[in-house]
Design an enzyme around this catalytic site. Structure first.
Site, short mmCIF file in Angstrom:
data_model
loop_
_atom_site.label_atom_id
_atom_site.label_comp_id
_atom_site.label_asym_id
_atom_site.label_seq_id
_atom_site.Cartn_x
_atom_site.Cartn_y
_atom_site.Cartn_z
N ASP A 265 16.37 -23.59 -5.73
CA ASP A 265 17.27 -22.55 -6.21
C ASP A 265 18.57 -22.69 -5.42
O ASP A 265 18.65 -23.45 -4.45
CB ASP A 265 16.63 -21.15 -6.06
CG ASP A 265 17.26 -20.15 -7.02
OD1 ASP A 265 16.61 -19.14 -7.33
OD2 ASP A 265 18.40 -20.39 -7.49
C1 GLC Z 1 20.32 -18.03 -8.91
C2 GLC Z 1 18.97 -17.58 -9.41
C3 GLC Z 1 18.31 -18.55 -10.36
C4 GLC Z 1 19.37 -19.23 -11.20
C5 GLC Z 1 20.17 -20.11 -10.25
C6 GLC Z 1 21.28 -20.87 -10.97
O1 GLC Z 1 20.42 -17.80 -7.54
O2 GLC Z 1 18.00 -17.26 -8.43
O3 GLC Z 1 17.38 -17.79 -11.17
O4 GLC Z 1 18.77 -20.03 -12.21
O5 GLC Z 1 20.75 -19.35 -9.18
O6 GLC Z 1 22.21 -19.97 -11.48
#
Ligand code: GLC
Length: 717
Positions: A265
C-alpha cells in the site's frame, strides 16, 4: 508471450532497469492534470531517470493522457516493456455506484458483478489497466472510516461478493477483453480489525480467528483469479503485513498458490521504519522484498537501496528477478506487449463514460442497496402529498462517498432534483434546516416554515462524505448534534417525518430511529442516488436491502456482530445475575445483521429438512415456503444459518451458509431450497485442522439473523 520470452527480457535488463520495474509512482509525476494523490506525499527524492523507467503509475487516467505517457515511456524502455496504469476504481469510475457496504446490502451478486463490469469498462477505455479493488476487509467496528469500502461483517458473504467483483472487473480473458481490468484484492490482511476502529492501528488476533473470519474473503478473491494483492498498513502480532513472510509467502503463495503480483500500500514499505521493524529504508527494502512484495507503491526504498544491497550481497538478485518476472507476466496477461495502449480510446471514452445505460444500471443497484429500517405506515408516499424536503442532504451532490474517483458531484441527481422531477413544484418545499455539523436560527426557522405547510417531512440527514473513508475514523458515531436537534424541533410540529440517511458506516441511531416515523438507509447511493431514493419513497420500487453490518445500540457496545460465541455465561441463563451483559445497555445491536423491511410482508412456512441425519458426502436439502402476504410486489432475501452445537472449540451461535433473493408478487408464494453438505460445516480446530465433527446442528431460515425458524439435524461422519 510465453514464460521463456519474458524471462529473456528480464535477463536482458540491467539491474537498475529491473529495480525500476518494482517502483510505482503517483500519476502526478506524469500527468499534466496531476492525477489523484491518495496518500502522504513525502519528498520521494525520485530522479528523472527513475520517473522515466518506473514500472507502473497509479492515480492517473484519461485516454489521451495515458496514450501520451505510454508513448514517452516506450521511447526510454529497453526491451519494449510497457508501463502499467493502476487506479482506485472502487465503486465506479465516473458513473458512481453505491458504496460497497451499500451494495453488500443488496445481497445481489449479479448486481455486484454488473457494477464492476461497468466500472472496468469506463476505466479501461480511459486507459486504466488495474483497479485497486475489491476491498474485502472484514469489519466489526463502525468507528473505522473504511467500513464503507467493504461488504460487511460476514466472511462468507464478503467472499461471495469478492468473487462477483473479481468476475466483473476481470471477465474471462484479460488479454483479449480490453474492456476489463485486472483486480487487486486488498488490504491483506485483517486491516479492518484495527484496535479501537482507529485507522492504521494495531491488529492482533489468534491465527484461529484470522483464518476463521479474516482471511476467507481474500482467499475467495484469489480463487476467483484475482491478479494482484495489496498489503495492509497494519501489523498482525507485531509484524507489519508488508514484511510478513508468513502471510505473503507461506499463506498467500504456498497455501493458496497465488502466482500474481503483490503490491504494497502507499508508502507502507517505508512505514516499516515507523513501525519500528526496520532501522532505515535499506532494511525496509530488504525485508519487504524477502517477504514477497513485488511493487513498492509511492515510497523509494527499493529504487534507492536495492542496487547497493545486491552489489553488497545482502539481497539476492534472484528475488528481484522473480518480482520483475511476475510484473512482466501481469503486463503480458493484459496484452500490453502486443498493444501497450490496450483499451485507451478517446472516442469510446466519450461514448461509454457516464452513458445513460450506465446511469440506469447505477440507479437500479442504488434502489436495491437502500435498507428500510423503520416504517410506521408512512411509506410509500402518495402522489399529491405535500412534501417538505429538509436537511443538509436535501440538495447536495455529496452523496457519492469516499473513493468515488472521477465521479463528479455536479453529475449527481440530488434528492431535490429527483423530487422536483417526480411531483408538482407546488407540492414541494425545500429548506436546508442546517448544515452537516453546524446550523443557524435562520435555517431552523426556514425549515419550520417549510414543514408547517406540508403533509410529510422528508429529512435528508447524514455524514459528509469526508467523515468516512481512509483516515476518517470517528469515536462518536451519532449523527451530528445539530441534525438531532433539527429532528427534535420538527417533531414538535406533529407531522409524519421520514428520515433518509446518507452515511458511510452504521451509526448510533438514538434520537433518530426512536423519534421519527420512517427511516430509509441510503448510504452513499452514487450518481443516480436521488432518483433511486425517490422511486423507493413513492413505492415505484419496493425497498429490498438487508443490513450486512450490525448497527450497534451505542458505540460502547462495539464490537458487535451476529456470529458471536455464546460464552460460558450467556445472558439467557435464567435467574443468574452473574451473566455476560452490561448494566446499562443490551447485548443485542440496535439493528441486526440481515435486517431490512419492505412495503409488503413475507410469511415463512413448511420449513422442512430432507433428512435429520446428514451423512458425509451427501447433501441435506432444506426447503421453506415464502409467501408475499402484502399488497406490494417485493424482493425478500431468504437467509440460511447453521449452528454447530458442540465443537472442539466454541462455535458461533449462527453462521450464514446460504441466501437467495426472490421476487414475489402480492399473494405469490415460492418454495426456496438450500443444500448443505458436510464441507460447509468444517471449521478450524484448536490445532488449525479444518474439519467437521459429527454431532448435533441447528439450522435456521428467515428474513434476518434474528427473525428465523429453527430445526435440528445430526452430522454423521
Ligand atoms: C491508499 C489506500 C489504498 C489505495 C492506495 C492507492 O492509501 O489504503 O486502499 O488503493 O492508497 O490509492
Amino acid at each position: 508471450m510465453n514464460f521463456q520470452a519474458l524471462a529473456m527480457i528480464v535477463e536482458g535488463m540491467t539491474l537498475d532497469e529491473k529495480i525500476a520495474q518494482l517502483m510505482q509512482l503517483a500519476g502526478h509525476f506524469y500527468a499534466e492534470n496531476g492525477g489523484e494523490v491518495t496518500g502522504p506525499m513525502a519528498d520521494l527524492g525520485i530522479s528523472d531517470s527513475i520517473m522515466g523507467t518506473a514500472g507502473s503509475v497509479l492515480g492517473v487516467s484519461g485516454a489521451k493522457d495515458l496514450i501520451r505517457i505510454q508513448k514517452d515511456y516506450l521511447r526510454n524502455s529497453s526491451q519494449g516493456v510497457p508501463l502499467l496504469f493502476m487506479a482506485d476504481v472502487i465503486h465506479g469510475y465516473r458513473t458512481i455506484f453505491p458504496i460497497p457496504l451499500a451494495l453488500g446490502c443488496s445481497w445481489d451478486l449479479v448486481a455486484a458483478e454488473s457494477s464492476a463490469a461497468v466500472a472496468a469498462k469506463e476505466a479501461a477505455v480511459s486507459g486504466v489497466h488495474v483497479t485497486f479493488a475489491p476491498m474485502v476487509d472484514l469489519v466489526r467496528d463502525p468507528r473505522w472510516g473504511r467500513v464503507l469500502e467493504t461488504t460487511g461483517e460476514d466472511h462468507y458473504l464478503n467472499g461471495q461478493f469478492a468473487r462477483a467483483f473479481v468476475r466483473g472487473f476481470q471477465g474471462h480473458n484479460l488479454r483479449q477483453d480490453t474492456d476489463r481490468v485486472a483486480a487487486c484484492v486488498k488490504h491483506f490482511a485483517a486491516y479492518g480489525a484495527a484496535e479501537g476502529g482507529r485507522d492504521y492501528n494495531t491488529v492482533d488476533m489468534s491465527e484461529h480467528q484470522l483464518r476463521s473470519f479474516y482471511l476467507p474473503a481474500y482467499q475467495a478473491a484469489i480463487e476467483a483469479g484475482c491478479q494482484l494483492v495489496m498489503t495492509s498498513f497494519n501489523t498482525i502480532a507485531g509484524m507489519p503485513s508488508t514484511v510478513n513472510r508468513w502471510l505473503l509467502r507461506d499463506v498467500l503463495r504456498e497455501e493458496w498458490d497465488f502466482t500474481g503480483v503483490v503490491i504494497s500500500d502507499w508508502d507502507s514499505v517505508k512505514e516499516v521504519i515507523a513501525h519500528g521493524v526496520a532501522h532505515d529504508e535499506a532494511e525496509a527494502a530488504t525485508k519487504a522484498l524477502r517477504a514477497g512484495v513485488d511493487i513498492e507503491m509511492m515510497s523509494p526504498c527499493y529504487v534507492k537501496h536495492l542496487h547497493q544491497l545486491v552489489c553488497s550481497g545482502v539481497v539476492e538478485e534472484s528475488l528481484i528477478d522473480e518480482a520483475v518476472l511476475r510484473i512482466l507476466q501481469l503486463k503480458d496477461s493484459l496484452g500490453l506487449f502486443e498493444n501497450p495502449y490496450r483499451g485507451a480510446n478517446e472516442e469510446r471514452e466519450r461514448e461509454v463514460v457516464l452513458c445513460e445505460e450506465h446511469r440506469l444500471i447505477a440507479r437500479d443497484i442504488a434502489e436495491k442497496s437502500c435498507v428500510l429500517l423503520k416504517n410506521d405506515s408512512v411509506l410509500p408516499l402518495e402522489t399529491g402529498t405535500k412534501i417538505a424536503l429538509i436537511g443538509p442532504f436535501a440538495n447536495t451532490g455529496d452523496i457519492l462517498g469516499a473513493w468515488s474517483w472521477k465521479g463528479q458531484s455536479e453529475e449527481v441527481v440530488t434528492l431535490a432534483q429527483a423530487l422536483e422531477s417526480k411531483i408538482d413544484i407546488d407540492q414541494l418545499t425545500i429548506a436546508q434546516g442546517c448544515d452537516v455539523t453546524t446550523g443557524t436560527n435562520e435555517q431552523r426557522e426556514e425549515a419550520i416554515r417549510a414543514a408547517r405547510g406540508s403533509d410529510v417531512i422528508v429529512l435528508a440527514l447524514g455524514e459528509a462524505s469526508n467523515m468516512s473513508g481512509e483516515a476518517a475514523s470517528r469515536g462518536n458515531i451519532c449523527l451530528p448534534l445539530v441534525q438531532l436537534e433539527l429532528i427534535a424541533t420538527l417533531k414538535t410540529l406533529k407531522k409524519p417525518i421520514v428520515v433518509v440517511l446518507f452515511n458511510g458506516r452504521p451509526l448510533d441511531l438514538h434520537g433518530v430511529l426512536d423519534q421519527v416515523d420512517a427511516v430509509l438507509e441510503a448510504w452513499y447511493p452514487g450518481t443516480e442516488g436521488g432518483t433511486a431514493i425517490v422511486n423507493l419513497l413513492f413505492g415505484d420500487r419496493n425497498p429490498s436491502g438487508k443490513l450486512t453490518m450490525s448497527f450497534p445500540y451505542t458505540v460502547g457496545q462495539i464490537p458487535v456482530y451476529y456470529n458471536h460465541l455464546n460464552t460460558g455465561r450467556p445472558e439467557e441463563f435464567a435467574g443468574q445475575s452473574y451473566v455476560s451483559n452490561y448494566l446499562d445497555i443490551p447485548n443485542e445491536p440496535l439493528l441486526p445483521f440481515g435486517f431490512g423491511l419492505s412495503y409488503t410482508h413475507f410469511s415463512y412456512s413448511n420449513f422442512a429438512l430432507s433428512t435429520d441425519v446428514l451423512e458425509k458426502g451427501e447433501s441435506l436439502l432444506i426447503t421453506v415456503e415464502v409467501k408475499n402476504t402484502g399488497e406490494y410486489s417485493g424482493e425478500e432475501v431468504v437467509q440460511l444459518y447453521v449452528r454447530d452445537l458442540v465443537g472442539e472449540v466454541a462455535r458461533p451461535l449462527k453462521e450464514l451458509k446460504a441466501f437467495e433473493k426472490i421476487l414475489l408478487q402480492p399473494g405469490e408464494k415460492k418454495q426456496v431450497t438450500f443444500s448443505v453438505t458436510e464441507e460447509q460445516l468444517r471449521y478450524y480446530h484448536s490445532d488449525l485442522r479444518f474439519e467437521s465433527d459429527a454431532g448435533e446442528f441447528e439450522v435456521f431460515v428467515g428474513s434476518s439473523s434474528v427473525d428465523v425458524q429453527k430445526q435440528k439435524f445430526t452430522l454423521r461422519c
